[in-house]
Design an enzyme around this catalytic site. Structure first.
Site, PDB file in Angstrom:
ATOM      1  N   ALA A 156       8.646 -33.688 -66.900  1.00  0.00           N
ATOM      2  CA  ALA A 156       8.129 -32.607 -68.049  1.00  0.00           C
ATOM      3  C   ALA A 156       8.185 -32.841 -69.519  1.00  0.00           C
ATOM      4  O   ALA A 156       6.908 -33.654 -70.408  1.00  0.00           O
ATOM      5  CB  ALA A 156       8.672 -31.571 -67.897  1.00  0.00           C
ATOM      6  N   TYR A 157       9.226 -32.550 -70.172  1.00  0.00           N
ATOM      7  CA  TYR A 157       9.594 -33.590 -71.737  1.00  0.00           C
ATOM      8  C   TYR A 157       9.502 -34.688 -71.935  1.00  0.00           C
ATOM      9  O   TYR A 157       8.444 -35.017 -72.703  1.00  0.00           O
ATOM     10  CB  TYR A 157      11.174 -33.194 -71.685  1.00  0.00           C
ATOM     11  CG  TYR A 157      11.251 -33.482 -73.181  1.00  0.00           C
ATOM     12  CD1 TYR A 157      11.256 -32.070 -74.201  1.00  0.00           C
ATOM     13  CD2 TYR A 157      12.366 -34.635 -73.825  1.00  0.00           C
ATOM     14  CE1 TYR A 157      11.481 -32.661 -75.706  1.00  0.00           C
ATOM     15  CE2 TYR A 157      12.693 -34.821 -74.738  1.00  0.00           C
ATOM     16  CZ  TYR A 157      12.342 -33.784 -75.974  1.00  0.00           C
ATOM     17  OH  TYR A 157      12.454 -33.800 -77.093  1.00  0.00           O
TER      18      TYR A 157
END
Ligand SMILES: NC(=O)c1ccc[n+]([C@@H]2O[C@H](COP(=O)([O-])OP(=O)(O)OC[C@H]3O[C@@H](n4cnc5c(N)ncnc54)[C@H](OP(=O)(O)O)[C@@H]3O)[C@@H](O)[C@H]2O)c1
Length: 249
Positions: A156-157
């Site tokens: 996600a990051y």
């Protein structure tokens, strides 16, 4: 109301200025003579401490709360900079958020929160910077070396920062004729809350041993790179992602 004399000189907005890399960037840009607007999300006391430290050393700084994903709050942040110091020359968008989870286990609410701050937030700040920055100015966004390193659990990051890199490179070209540079800094593991929170000693030691320089990055290492990009000496660097990570591969 600031006098005309107080409004002279170069002015920087640093989001995420209350902690970590942003906080050190506030210190570093103030040492270079910038008047600094210290942006923060919730840690008012830390942000005000950062501003106080600058003024105690003879510089100029104010702390202003603004969620970078909120259009009106970001507009108000820039207005405060103009009212206090007369304009904006440099914007450093250090505010960011991280959540680690394997993709198969990722909570979509966490994904939304990461994308909201890192992608939408960078767009909101970059849009305002594109409208506002004075001739000779610079926008510095924040990616991460994990975009290239592809560590498990960073999906996600890392995806959010991939978007930041894409936006940064496009905006640099869109600002043709403005004499404003747009670059991303992509740190490797750096000793701040964002990196250290939730990691055991062994994990930290393993990551610290990975770069050929055999240590974690410090906020000072990264603030130096930002200060260079913000300075006249760094103005020929434009539309780049600068991987500041001690050579980790
Ligand atoms: N540390 C690393 O290893 C590393 C590596 C690669 C990239 N980066 C990137 O470098 C940048 C700085 O990271 P850091 O390690 O210094 O992080 P940090 O120590 O966790 O500090 C995060 C800062 O962002 C602010 N912030 C968070 N969400 C915000 C929002 N929605 N609106 C406004 N401000 C917000 C926080 O304000 P409050 O204090 O008010 O909460 C704080 O000042 C981030 O973009 C991060 O992704 C860090």
């Amino acid at each position: 109301m600031a006098s005309q004399e107080e409004k002279g000189g170069r002015v920087a907005i640093v989001t995420g200025g209350s902690r970590g890399i942003g906080r050190e960037t506030v210190r570093r840009l103030a040492a270079d003579g910038f008047a600094v607007v210290v942006g923060y999300a919730g840690n008012r006391e830390l942000a005000e401490n950062a501003a106080r430290e600058v003024t105690a050393n003879g510089g100029r700084a104010v702390a202003v709360q603004a969620d970078i994903a909120e259009e009106e709050q970001v507009a108000a942040l820039f207005s405060e900079a103009e009212a206090a110091f007369g304009g904006v020359d440099v914007v450093v968008n250090a505010a960011g958020r991280m959540h680690l989870a394997p993709v198969a286990e990722l909570e979509l609410a966490e994904l939304d929160a990461v994308l909201r701050t890192n992608v939408r937030g960078t767009f909101v700040v970059a849009r305002q910077a594109a409208r506002t920055l004075r001739d000779g100015g610079a926008l510095v966004t924040f990616s991460t070396s994990v975009v290239g390193l592809a560590f498990p659990t960073y999906g996600a990051y890392s995806a959010s920062k991939g978007a930041v890199e894409a936006l940064t490179l496009v905006l640099a070209r869109e600002l043709r004729g403005r004499n404003v540079t747009v670059n991303a800094v992509a740190p490797g593991p750096t000793a701040t809350d964002l990196f250290l929170d939730g990691k055991d000693e062994e994990t930290v030691a393993r990551l610290a041993s990975q770069p050929p320089l055999e240590r974690l990055g410090t906020p000072e290492d990264i603030a130096e790179v930002v200060a260079f990009l913000a300075s006249p000496a760094g103005h020929w660097v434009n539309g780049q992602v600068v991987r500041a990570n001690g050579g980790i591969v």
